[in-house]
Scaffold this active site. Structure first.
Site, PDB file in Angstrom:
ATOM      1  N   LYS A  48     -50.317  39.895 -16.767  1.00 40.38           N
ATOM      2  CA  LYS A  48     -49.439  39.202 -17.933  1.00 40.38           C
ATOM      3  C   LYS A  48     -49.145  40.677 -18.959  1.00 40.38           C
ATOM      4  O   LYS A  48     -48.043  40.343 -19.607  1.00 40.38           O
ATOM      5  CB  LYS A  48     -50.526  38.257 -18.750  1.00 40.38           C
ATOM      6  CG  LYS A  48     -51.589  38.844 -19.158  1.00 40.38           C
ATOM      7  CD  LYS A  48     -52.273  38.315 -20.364  1.00 40.38           C
ATOM      8  CE  LYS A  48     -53.323  39.448 -20.740  1.00 40.38           C
ATOM      9  NZ  LYS A  48     -54.441  38.993 -21.650  1.00 40.38           N
ATOM     10  N   THR A  49     -49.930  41.527 -18.925  1.00 40.22           N
ATOM     11  CA  THR A  49     -49.507  42.731 -19.829  1.00 40.22           C
ATOM     12  C   THR A  49     -48.299  43.245 -19.208  1.00 40.22           C
ATOM     13  O   THR A  49     -47.558  43.728 -20.136  1.00 40.22           O
ATOM     14  CB  THR A  49     -50.753  43.652 -19.748  1.00 40.22           C
ATOM     15  OG1 THR A  49     -51.946  43.033 -20.247  1.00 40.22           O
ATOM     16  CG2 THR A  49     -50.427  44.857 -20.931  1.00 40.22           C
ATOM     17  N   ASP A  99     -50.630  37.726 -27.608  1.00 42.10           N
ATOM     18  CA  ASP A  99     -51.435  37.570 -26.524  1.00 42.10           C
ATOM     19  C   ASP A  99     -52.643  36.756 -26.725  1.00 42.10           C
ATOM     20  O   ASP A  99     -53.197  36.554 -27.867  1.00 42.10           O
ATOM     21  CB  ASP A  99     -52.041  39.158 -26.443  1.00 42.10           C
ATOM     22  CG  ASP A  99     -52.455  39.473 -25.304  1.00 42.10           C
ATOM     23  OD1 ASP A  99     -52.055  38.740 -24.296  1.00 42.10           O
ATOM     24  OD2 ASP A  99     -53.213  40.496 -25.088  1.00 42.10           O
ATOM     25  N   GLU A 100     -53.290  36.158 -25.638  1.00 45.91           N
ATOM     26  CA  GLU A 100     -54.444  35.316 -25.766  1.00 45.91           C
ATOM     27  C   GLU A 100     -54.321  34.213 -26.696  1.00 45.91           C
ATOM     28  O   GLU A 100     -55.295  34.010 -27.657  1.00 45.91           O
ATOM     29  CB  GLU A 100     -55.662  36.320 -25.929  1.00 45.91           C
ATOM     30  CG  GLU A 100     -55.716  37.501 -25.160  1.00 45.91           C
ATOM     31  CD  GLU A 100     -56.459  37.507 -24.235  1.00 45.91           C
ATOM     32  OE1 GLU A 100     -56.623  36.397 -23.370  1.00 45.91           O
ATOM     33  OE2 GLU A 100     -56.782  38.594 -23.584  1.00 45.91           O
ATOM     34  N   GLN A 151     -59.803  31.274 -19.959  1.00 42.53           N
ATOM     35  CA  GLN A 151     -60.478  32.344 -20.589  1.00 42.53           C
ATOM     36  C   GLN A 151     -60.822  32.290 -22.100  1.00 42.53           C
ATOM     37  O   GLN A 151     -60.902  33.281 -22.738  1.00 42.53           O
ATOM     38  CB  GLN A 151     -59.632  33.504 -20.326  1.00 42.53           C
ATOM     39  CG  GLN A 151     -59.646  33.976 -18.654  1.00 42.53           C
ATOM     40  CD  GLN A 151     -58.900  35.260 -18.536  1.00 42.53           C
ATOM     41  OE1 GLN A 151     -59.419  36.165 -18.620  1.00 42.53           O
ATOM     42  NE2 GLN A 151     -57.577  35.186 -17.807  1.00 42.53           N
ATOM     43  N   ARG A 199     -63.100  40.223 -13.658  1.00 42.82           N
ATOM     44  CA  ARG A 199     -62.931  41.647 -13.972  1.00 42.82           C
ATOM     45  C   ARG A 199     -62.928  42.507 -12.812  1.00 42.82           C
ATOM     46  O   ARG A 199     -62.646  43.566 -12.747  1.00 42.82           O
ATOM     47  CB  ARG A 199     -64.056  42.207 -15.001  1.00 42.82           C
ATOM     48  CG  ARG A 199     -64.046  41.419 -16.089  1.00 42.82           C
ATOM     49  CD  ARG A 199     -62.684  41.392 -17.047  1.00 42.82           C
ATOM     50  NE  ARG A 199     -62.042  40.085 -16.784  1.00 42.82           N
ATOM     51  CZ  ARG A 199     -60.994  39.712 -16.907  1.00 42.82           C
ATOM     52  NH1 ARG A 199     -60.017  40.673 -17.291  1.00 42.82           N
ATOM     53  NH2 ARG A 199     -60.315  38.535 -16.740  1.00 42.82           N
TER      54      ARG A 199
END
Length: 671
Positions: free
Chosen positions: A32-33, A215-216, A246, A603
């Site tokens: 996504k980044t 973001d998020e 998340q 992660r």
DNA sequence: GCACTTTATGTTTTT
DNA sequence: CATAAAGTGC
């Protein structure tokens, strides 16, 4: 640096779509980044937008820094100048600074950290009950984040306790107003209020920020969501990125509902899913998918990967936390030796900050370098807060918490009795402590002996204020510190080692201020506000080759080849209170704990090692623990892993063997 | 009255 | 084990 494979078709679609509001549902490790940074680059290079018309908002400074760096790398030199990449809170500060007049603030307003806020609430509630004060602080924060005013809170309170909390909420706001200070929540609430009351101010910001990237989004609370909607305006040119699996900040007022709300508020919302995972090997992803399948779904989404199955996920039972920590330390040494990798390939993740202590001891014993992220930030250390109190006072002399801290650091013959008299006088005359201390009416109440140190103090502060407005920040800061004699004060304390650490931290801090003052041309006052929001810890430690110790919350957005999750037990993950009592614990709490473990698992790139302790030290004796129910959820569908990594050999003897091997290696390499 | 030393106490997660 | 309230020299 991003590996340069081409974007996949959904990623491409997400980058190109800009006909209206867009929601990207980005699974863990789905790039996504990359999508966000490519989108920013495209907006600037191909769509004719100026960099300063674009804002990308994140939740953490770390995420903001990374995004900033990756944008600069993607764009030609200087093309990203003027681009806004910052946290919601930092944007709030910029807005309020620029619109201070309209918001009824001075531009030099102070930002209180949660300790200051705690102290104020403790004072207003007139109690020493820590749990109660924490509850009050929490309640006030939730009210603010839910855009509930103190009047509304009072009106809707049905019981005594809530009504009392609402009164404290009101007084708390009044106190902050008197201090010309804002808490973290205000940094979002106040811009929202400002924009709703003054459309012309809102319009100015809407025309400046023509495209927003968030973001998020699953971590936004009601207030942040409102800010987003206001800034986006009717044009609704934005891209929101999020993952309902998340969301781990429900306790801070974040609500996953905002994802669904987005669809209701913007019927033409384009939803794009990123489901290909580029990060984790098959077994790790399978474990993650199996776990999260136990949560109800807001959006149907299935992560898949083209990477091979990789190593099995290991689940190990440990005797206690010391055993667990030792085993982790030795495991890292052994694996790093076998694989010839870097320390920074490894991360140890845990639920609570206090779990880091044992791990630190074990890693130090094995001489493994580590960096701590999350937990106490650099700026929360006592000596840095001492310095910051002085800075805050220079910028805003009405900042009473800063005044108290500064006037008592170092001790200068002004104690609690004098301060109490000052406080009473200030309250009576509706003045700040500093203003009261400058008044002749106050000095008339005291004998000459007690007036002198106060007069010296106020004169000194005034002189430094005068200089701070004219001279370079670094010079003023250093002069001030030597004049107040902080150095001598710390060295006077009994623990010399601690004192030297502190002085080093202060030196680092001065260096940081100096650098930022020169680089960005910021004034001391601006830097003071910045300091309240930024953690310098990560900036310093990012490039070191060291094992990463981090809370699960602070690990979000990061990835590591090898991840170790410790303390995956009932009571810790899920945390007690989230699951213990079915009567009070909402299922949402348990689901959030599950997402937290999901974040931890995802992660990992190549290997995942999960451990739990059969007993754990609590107060003075041991408490028996059970493995987390989540482990059953993982193992039913994922490949079953042996509890003991080396069957036939007890964990202890295996550890002993490894330690011996390591000692030999260390002896021969001579370090 | 001020500053420093002892003793009860109690632990999620962050901007 | 680290923090914050109560106690003791100066």
């Amino acid at each position: 640096m991003s590996e340069h494979h081409d974007l996949n078709s959904s990623q491409r679609e997400a980058v190109r779509y800009q006909d209206g509001p867009c929601l990207i549902l980005a699974g863990a490790g789905s790039g996504k980044t990359r999508v966000v940074t490519h989108k920013i680059a495209r907006l600037i290079q191909e769509c004719g937008l100026e960099a300063h018309n674009i804002a990308a908002l994140t939740f953490t400074n770390k995420a903001a820094r990374e995004m900033q760096a990756r944008c600069s790398a993607l764009l030609p030199d200087g093309a990203s100048r003027g681009l806004t990449v910052c946290t919601f809170h930092a944007l709030g500060v910029s807005i309020l600074r620029r619109e201070a007049v309209h918001a009824g603030l001075k531009p030099q307003f102070s930002i209180l950290d949660s300790d200051d806020a705690y102290a104020i609430i403790q004072d207003l509630a007139a109690t020493t009950d820590r749990a109660l004060v924490r509850r009050l602080q929490n309640q006030i924060s939730l009210w603010k984040n839910g855009l509930v005013t103190s009047e509304a809170a009072q009106a809707s309170s049905t019981d005594d306790a809530t009504s009392r909390a609402a009164r404290i909420f009101r007084d708390y706001n009044a106190t902050l107003a008197a201090y010309q200070a804002l808490d973290f929540d205000d940094l979002i609430v106040r811009p929202v209020e400002l924009f709703e009351q003054m459309p012309e101010v809102l319009y100015r910001w809407q025309s400046r920020l023509r495209y927003l990237l968030i973001d998020e989004v699953q971590d936004t609370n009601a207030c942040q969501y409102r800010l987003l909607k206001l800034l986006a305006g009717p044009r609704a040119m934005f891209t929101a990125v999020g993952d309902d699996d998340q969301g781990i900040y429900g306790w801070r007022g974040a609500t996953l509902e905002n994802l669904a709300q987005l669809q209701r508020d913007y019927p033409n919302l384009k939803v794009i899913k990123l489901e290909q995972n580029y990060r984790s090997s098959g077994r790790i992803l399978a474990a993650a998918n199996a776990l999260i399948a136990h949560n109800p779904k807001l959006f149907e989404k299935k992560l898949w990967s083209e990477l091979g199955p990789g190593e099995p996920v290991i689940v190990a039972a440990m005797n206690d936390e010391a055993h667990e920590a030792d085993s982790i330390a030795i495991r890292i040494s052994a694996l790093r030796f076998e694989r010839r990798g870097k320390y920074s390939d490894y991360a140890v993740l845990y639920r609570g900050n206090h779990q880091a202590r044992v791990l630190e001891q074990a890693l130090r014993r094995e001489r493994i370098p580590y960096v701590l992220s999350g937990g106490q930030s650099f700026f929360e250390r006592a000596e840095i807060k001492d310095v910051c109190a002085w800075l805050r006072l220079l910028a805003n002399e009405d900042d009473d918490p800063a005044f108290i801290r500064a006037i008592t650091t170092p001790k200068r013959g002004i104690g609690s009795a004098t301060l109490e008299a000052l406080g009473a006088y200030a309250a009576k005359r509706h003045l700040s402590l500093f203003a009261a201390a400058c008044e002749s009416g106050f000095s008339a109440q005291l004998d000459a002996r007690r007036i002198e140190p106060i007069e010296q103090f106020t004169t000194f502060v005034n002189r430094m204020q005068w200089r701070a407005a004219r001279e370079p920040a670094g010079i003023v800061l250093r002069d001030m510190l030597s004049a107040i004699g902080l150095e001598a004060w710390y060295l006077d304390s009994q623990d010399q080692r601690a004192a030297r650490d502190r002085l080093q931290n202060i030196e680092d801090f001065c260096g940081w201020i100096e650098q930022r003052a020169q680089q960005d041309g910021k004034t001391l006052a601006e830097l003071t506000q910045l300091v309240a929001l930024i953690g310098m810890l990560d900036e310093k430690s990012e490039d070191q080759d060291a094992v990463r110790l981090s809370t699960l919350h602070a690990a979000k957005g990061l990835e590591f080849p090898h991840v170790m999750l410790v303390g995956v037990e009932e009571g810790l993950l899920p945390h007690k209170g989230s699951a213990d009592d079915p009567a009070t614990a909402l299922p949402a709490r348990l689901e959030e704990e599950r997402r937290l473990l999901y974040v931890g698992i995802t992660r990992a790139q190549r290997s995942l090692h999960i451990s739990w302790c059969k007993k754990r030290k609590r107060a003075r004796d041991f408490e028996m623990r059970e493995r987390s129910r989540f482990l059953d959820e993982i193992e039913i569908e994922a490949s079953a892993a042996p509890e003991d990594p080396t069957p036939g050999l007890s964990p202890q003897s295996r550890l002993a063997g490894l330690r011996e091997l390591l000692n030999k290696t260390r002896a021969s390499s001579g370090s």
